[in-house]
Design a protein around this motif. Structure first.
Motif, PDB file in Angstrom:
ATOM      1  N   MET A   1       0.719  -1.150   0.076  1.00 42.25           N
ATOM      2  CA  MET A   1      -0.109  -0.057  -0.038  1.00 42.25           C
ATOM      3  C   MET A   1       0.987   1.317  -0.079  1.00 42.25           C
ATOM      4  SD  MET A   1      -3.037   0.961   2.580  1.00 42.25           S
ATOM      5  CE  MET A   1      -4.013  -0.309   2.313  1.00 42.25           C
ATOM      6  N   LYS A   2       0.638   2.020  -0.732  1.00 44.23           N
ATOM      7  CA  LYS A   2       1.353   3.291  -0.878  1.00 44.23           C
ATOM      8  C   LYS A   2       1.341   4.188   0.349  1.00 44.23           C
ATOM      9  CE  LYS A   2       2.329   7.137  -4.288  1.00 44.23           C
ATOM     10  NZ  LYS A   2       2.436   8.281  -3.055  1.00 44.23           N
ATOM     11  N   THR A   3       2.288   4.883   0.662  1.00 47.09           N
ATOM     12  CA  THR A   3       2.312   5.859   1.961  1.00 47.09           C
ATOM     13  C   THR A   3       1.881   7.163   1.067  1.00 47.09           C
ATOM     14  OG1 THR A   3       4.087   4.578   2.775  1.00 47.09           O
ATOM     15  CG2 THR A   3       3.761   6.865   3.586  1.00 47.09           C
ATOM     16  N   ARG A   4       1.136   7.696   1.922  1.00 47.51           N
ATOM     17  CA  ARG A   4       0.817   9.094   1.655  1.00 47.51           C
ATOM     18  C   ARG A   4       1.533   9.959   2.391  1.00 47.51           C
ATOM     19  NH1 ARG A   4      -5.397   8.363   3.899  1.00 47.51           N
ATOM     20  NH2 ARG A   4      -4.003   7.587   5.735  1.00 47.51           N
ATOM     21  N   LYS A   5       2.353  10.749   1.667  1.00 42.18           N
ATOM     22  CA  LYS A   5       3.324  11.698   2.140  1.00 42.18           C
ATOM     23  C   LYS A   5       3.034  13.102   1.937  1.00 42.18           C
ATOM     24  CE  LYS A   5       8.486  12.379   2.364  1.00 42.18           C
ATOM     25  NZ  LYS A   5       9.615  11.761   2.051  1.00 42.18           N
ATOM     26  N   VAL A   6       2.867  13.867   2.963  1.00 39.55           N
ATOM     27  CA  VAL A   6       2.552  15.494   2.735  1.00 39.55           C
ATOM     28  C   VAL A   6       3.732  16.269   3.167  1.00 39.55           C
ATOM     29  CG1 VAL A   6       1.040  17.221   3.327  1.00 39.55           C
ATOM     30  CG2 VAL A   6       0.010  14.780   2.726  1.00 39.55           C
ATOM     31  N   GLY A   7       4.191  17.109   2.435  1.00 37.90           N
ATOM     32  CA  GLY A   7       5.113  18.186   3.187  1.00 37.90           C
ATOM     33  C   GLY A   7       4.423  19.490   3.574  1.00 37.90           C
ATOM     34  N   ILE A   8       5.230  20.291   4.390  1.00 39.08           N
ATOM     35  CA  ILE A   8       4.377  21.506   5.019  1.00 39.08           C
ATOM     36  C   ILE A   8       5.823  22.128   5.090  1.00 39.08           C
ATOM     37  CG2 ILE A   8       3.152  22.626   6.582  1.00 39.08           C
ATOM     38  CD1 ILE A   8       1.846  19.880   7.497  1.00 39.08           C
TER      39      ILE A   8
ATOM     40  N   ILE B   1      -5.168  11.891   7.632  1.00 38.52           N
ATOM     41  CA  ILE B   1      -5.113  11.965   6.355  1.00 38.52           C
ATOM     42  C   ILE B   1      -3.850  11.681   5.559  1.00 38.52           C
ATOM     43  CG2 ILE B   1      -4.970  13.887   4.655  1.00 38.52           C
ATOM     44  CD1 ILE B   1      -7.211  15.204   6.535  1.00 38.52           C
ATOM     45  N   ALA B   2      -2.535  11.955   6.345  1.00 40.04           N
ATOM     46  CA  ALA B   2      -1.313  11.588   5.908  1.00 40.04           C
ATOM     47  C   ALA B   2      -0.647  10.324   6.604  1.00 40.04           C
ATOM     48  CB  ALA B   2      -0.376  12.825   5.857  1.00 40.04           C
ATOM     49  N   ASP B   3       0.057   9.639   5.997  1.00 41.81           N
ATOM     50  CA  ASP B   3       0.735   8.645   6.709  1.00 41.81           C
ATOM     51  C   ASP B   3       2.246   9.200   7.084  1.00 41.81           C
ATOM     52  OD1 ASP B   3      -0.966   6.377   6.233  1.00 41.81           O
ATOM     53  OD2 ASP B   3      -0.406   6.716   3.995  1.00 41.81           O
ATOM     54  N   GLU B   4       2.815   9.894   6.540  1.00 42.56           N
ATOM     55  CA  GLU B   4       3.994  10.688   6.775  1.00 42.56           C
ATOM     56  C   GLU B   4       3.879  12.191   6.543  1.00 42.56           C
ATOM     57  OE1 GLU B   4       8.649  10.575   5.298  1.00 42.56           O
ATOM     58  OE2 GLU B   4       7.370   9.009   4.708  1.00 42.56           O
ATOM     59  N   LEU B   5       4.499  12.961   7.619  1.00 46.66           N
ATOM     60  CA  LEU B   5       4.555  14.554   7.360  1.00 46.66           C
ATOM     61  C   LEU B   5       5.960  14.798   7.434  1.00 46.66           C
ATOM     62  CD1 LEU B   5       1.850  15.618   9.932  1.00 46.66           C
ATOM     63  CD2 LEU B   5       1.536  15.482   7.506  1.00 46.66           C
ATOM     64  N   LEU B   6       6.493  15.511   6.388  1.00 45.72           N
ATOM     65  CA  LEU B   6       7.795  16.067   6.123  1.00 45.72           C
ATOM     66  C   LEU B   6       7.741  17.820   6.402  1.00 45.72           C
ATOM     67  CD1 LEU B   6      10.777  15.593   5.407  1.00 45.72           C
ATOM     68  CD2 LEU B   6      10.077  16.344   3.260  1.00 45.72           C
ATOM     69  N   LEU B   7       8.251  18.220   7.400  1.00 46.13           N
ATOM     70  CA  LEU B   7       8.106  19.364   7.747  1.00 46.13           C
ATOM     71  C   LEU B   7       9.444  20.262   7.327  1.00 46.13           C
ATOM     72  CD1 LEU B   7       6.437  19.048  11.523  1.00 46.13           C
ATOM     73  CD2 LEU B   7       5.405  18.894   9.194  1.00 46.13           C
ATOM     74  N   VAL B   8       9.122  21.200   6.836  1.00 47.61           N
ATOM     75  CA  VAL B   8      10.332  22.231   6.657  1.00 47.61           C
ATOM     76  C   VAL B   8      10.301  23.721   7.021  1.00 47.61           C
ATOM     77  CG1 VAL B   8      11.447  23.371   4.622  1.00 47.61           C
ATOM     78  CG2 VAL B   8      10.609  20.909   4.411  1.00 47.61           C
ATOM     79  N   ASP B   9      11.196  24.200   7.747  1.00 48.48           N
ATOM     80  CA  ASP B   9      11.308  25.627   8.116  1.00 48.48           C
ATOM     81  C   ASP B   9      12.471  25.974   8.445  1.00 48.48           C
ATOM     82  OD1 ASP B   9       8.897  27.433   9.738  1.00 48.48           O
ATOM     83  OD2 ASP B   9      11.045  27.829  10.472  1.00 48.48           O
TER      84      ASP B   9
ATOM     85  N   HIS C   1      -7.230  11.220  -2.114  1.00 47.88           N
ATOM     86  CA  HIS C   1      -8.412  10.063  -2.127  1.00 47.88           C
ATOM     87  C   HIS C   1      -8.962  10.239  -3.474  1.00 47.88           C
ATOM     88  CE1 HIS C   1      -8.086   8.409   1.905  1.00 47.88           C
ATOM     89  NE2 HIS C   1      -7.620   9.573   2.253  1.00 47.88           N
ATOM     90  N   ASP C   2      -8.535  11.349  -4.343  1.00 49.02           N
ATOM     91  CA  ASP C   2      -8.952  11.331  -5.599  1.00 49.02           C
ATOM     92  C   ASP C   2     -10.344  11.616  -5.804  1.00 49.02           C
ATOM     93  OD1 ASP C   2      -9.105  11.889  -8.429  1.00 49.02           O
ATOM     94  OD2 ASP C   2      -8.830   9.757  -8.903  1.00 49.02           O
ATOM     95  N   GLU C   3     -11.128  12.487  -4.765  1.00 49.51           N
ATOM     96  CA  GLU C   3     -12.659  12.515  -4.664  1.00 49.51           C
ATOM     97  C   GLU C   3     -13.286  13.087  -5.685  1.00 49.51           C
ATOM     98  OE1 GLU C   3     -14.110  13.926  -0.740  1.00 49.51           O
ATOM     99  OE2 GLU C   3     -12.237  13.348   0.075  1.00 49.51           O
ATOM    100  N   LYS C   4     -12.758  13.938  -6.550  1.00 53.57           N
ATOM    101  CA  LYS C   4     -13.422  14.650  -7.454  1.00 53.57           C
ATOM    102  C   LYS C   4     -14.504  15.689  -6.939  1.00 53.57           C
ATOM    103  CE  LYS C   4     -11.376  12.123 -10.647  1.00 53.57           C
ATOM    104  NZ  LYS C   4     -10.070  12.486 -11.177  1.00 53.57           N
ATOM    105  N   ALA C   5     -13.999  16.263  -5.802  1.00 58.25           N
ATOM    106  CA  ALA C   5     -15.056  16.886  -5.187  1.00 58.25           C
ATOM    107  C   ALA C   5     -14.915  18.466  -5.632  1.00 58.25           C
ATOM    108  CB  ALA C   5     -14.737  17.024  -3.611  1.00 58.25           C
TER     109      ALA C   5
ATOM    110  N   LEU D   1     -13.167  21.752  -9.662  1.00 55.46           N
ATOM    111  CA  LEU D   1     -13.461  20.239  -9.395  1.00 55.46           C
ATOM    112  C   LEU D   1     -11.972  19.343  -8.953  1.00 55.46           C
ATOM    113  CD1 LEU D   1     -15.062  17.478  -9.734  1.00 55.46           C
ATOM    114  CD2 LEU D   1     -14.096  17.293 -12.046  1.00 55.46           C
ATOM    115  N   ILE D   2     -11.758  19.028  -7.984  1.00 51.32           N
ATOM    116  CA  ILE D   2     -10.472  18.759  -7.371  1.00 51.32           C
ATOM    117  C   ILE D   2     -10.338  17.174  -7.292  1.00 51.32           C
ATOM    118  CG2 ILE D   2      -8.680  19.233  -5.370  1.00 51.32           C
ATOM    119  CD1 ILE D   2     -10.149  21.626  -4.784  1.00 51.32           C
ATOM    120  N   GLY D   3      -9.347  16.650  -7.811  1.00 44.36           N
ATOM    121  CA  GLY D   3      -8.820  15.329  -7.876  1.00 44.36           C
ATOM    122  C   GLY D   3      -7.280  14.968  -7.676  1.00 44.36           C
ATOM    123  N   LYS D   4      -6.929  13.950  -7.605  1.00 45.31           N
ATOM    124  CA  LYS D   4      -5.552  13.621  -7.856  1.00 45.31           C
ATOM    125  C   LYS D   4      -4.549  14.293  -8.326  1.00 45.31           C
ATOM    126  CE  LYS D   4      -5.577   9.970 -11.096  1.00 45.31           C
ATOM    127  NZ  LYS D   4      -5.255   8.571 -11.498  1.00 45.31           N
ATOM    128  N   ASN D   5      -5.010  14.962  -9.565  1.00 43.38           N
ATOM    129  CA  ASN D   5      -4.284  15.935 -10.184  1.00 43.38           C
ATOM    130  C   ASN D   5      -4.384  17.268  -9.872  1.00 43.38           C
ATOM    131  OD1 ASN D   5      -3.207  13.920 -12.043  1.00 43.38           O
ATOM    132  ND2 ASN D   5      -4.933  13.822 -13.063  1.00 43.38           N
TER     133      ASN D   5
END
Length: 315
Positions: free
Chosen positions: A1-8, A27-35, A247-251, A275-279
């Protein structure tokens, strides 16, 4: 399963709360923080790790640098200097934020990042455009929170006014993320029935629309006056957008997005339903605005263009 990685990027009041929202909601499996502030970065990572042990899901929090953003699925840009808002003008941050973005956007690009970037930093529309041009990613991969938070205020105000749950209301704030934005009342509906139709038979829906719009626009300043920052509303907005992408919700929700002829405008980023999705933003939704609303939207765009003129002084 792919890890969901979000940088801030940027761990001020907003960035830190975005990180916490993403962690606590799973929402995220991994958080990468930058400051840029090393001790601030170390402290925020430690605080979030302390919280992670009691979360009902696993999340990994790490400190990093711009080069480490390469593998992120989503980056949230939240660099800012909140004390500059004392003038009650989001543009007062422009001199700082534009120069800051120009100082690191190439570093993000050089990392090889190929995901979606969501911008929070103000002035949101102008900074989002700056990031999009600097990164050169496909259209839609860079967008901003824009009028998303302002729309949440509008929905909340409408719910209090009418007694209808906000999840049953469709409404948007559009245009500049600032004083020029407006609510297109012709597009407001309650489970499919337009506001104007409700108003014919129910006095709850016959309210002062200008006053409610003003309340929605000025809500951020109400928050800022008492605590010198805004946190919960904007971090929840950003977290929701990250969730939609991962989650490619197309919301559909409002975002600051580039216009290329939609609504008769081009060459700028402003708040519009998307309309927002994976792209990222996959489509700008064109509402059937009235002539009066089209004129208001054009005025918003002209206001953003006028503010963009200041960019020439920053090169």
């Amino acid at each position: 399963m792919k890890t969901r990685k979000v940088g801030i990027i940027g761990l001020g009041h907003v960035g830190a709360h975005v990180a916490y929202s993403l962690a606590v909601q799973g929402i995220a499996d991994e958080l990468l923080l930058v400051d840029m502030k090393e001790q601030k970065l170390t402290s925020e990572v430690q605080d979030l790790r302390d919280a992670a042990a009691y979360l009902p899901h696993r999340v990994t929090i790490n400190a990093g640098d711009f080069a480490d953003l390469k593998d992120c699925d989503v980056i949230v840009n939240s660099v800012g200097k909140i004390e500059l808002l004392e003038t009650h003008d989001r543009l007062s941050e422009m001199d700082f934020t534009i120069k800051a973005v120009r100082g690191y956007v190439q570093k993000i690009k050089d990392s090889g990042f190929d995901g979606v970037l969501i911008n929070i930093t103000n002035p949101c529309d102008i900074v989002t455009r700056e990031l999009a041009m600097g990164l050169g990613l496909p259209k839609g991969r860079v967008f901003g929170t824009g009028t998303g938070l302002d729309t949440s205020r509008l929905l909340s105000a409408l719910a209090r006014q009418t007694g209808v749950d906000h999840k049953s209301i469709t409404a948007y704030m559009m245009g500049e993320h600032g004083a020029l934005q407006f609510a297109p009342w012709s597009a407001v509906s309650f489970r499919g029935m337009p506001l104007d139709e409700w108003a014919k038979t129910d006095e709850r829906f016959r309210f002062d629309r200008d006053a409610l719009q003003k309340e929605s626009i000025g809500g951020g300043w109400v928050t800022y006056v008492g605590k010198q920052c805004t946190e919960y509303g904007i971090c929840t907005t950003a977290a929701r957008m990250v969730h939609i992408v991962l989650h490619d919700e197309k919301a559909i929700m409002p975002a600051s997005m580039e216009l290329c002829g939609e609504y008769g405008e081009e060459g700028l980023f402003v708040g519009v339903p998307c309309l927002i999705g994976k792209n990222g933003v996959e489509q700008v939704i064109e509402l059937p605005l009235t002539d009066e609303e089209k004129a208001k939207f054009h005025d918003c765009c002209e206001g953003v263009r006028k503010n963009m003129e200041h960019l020439k002084d920053l090169y």
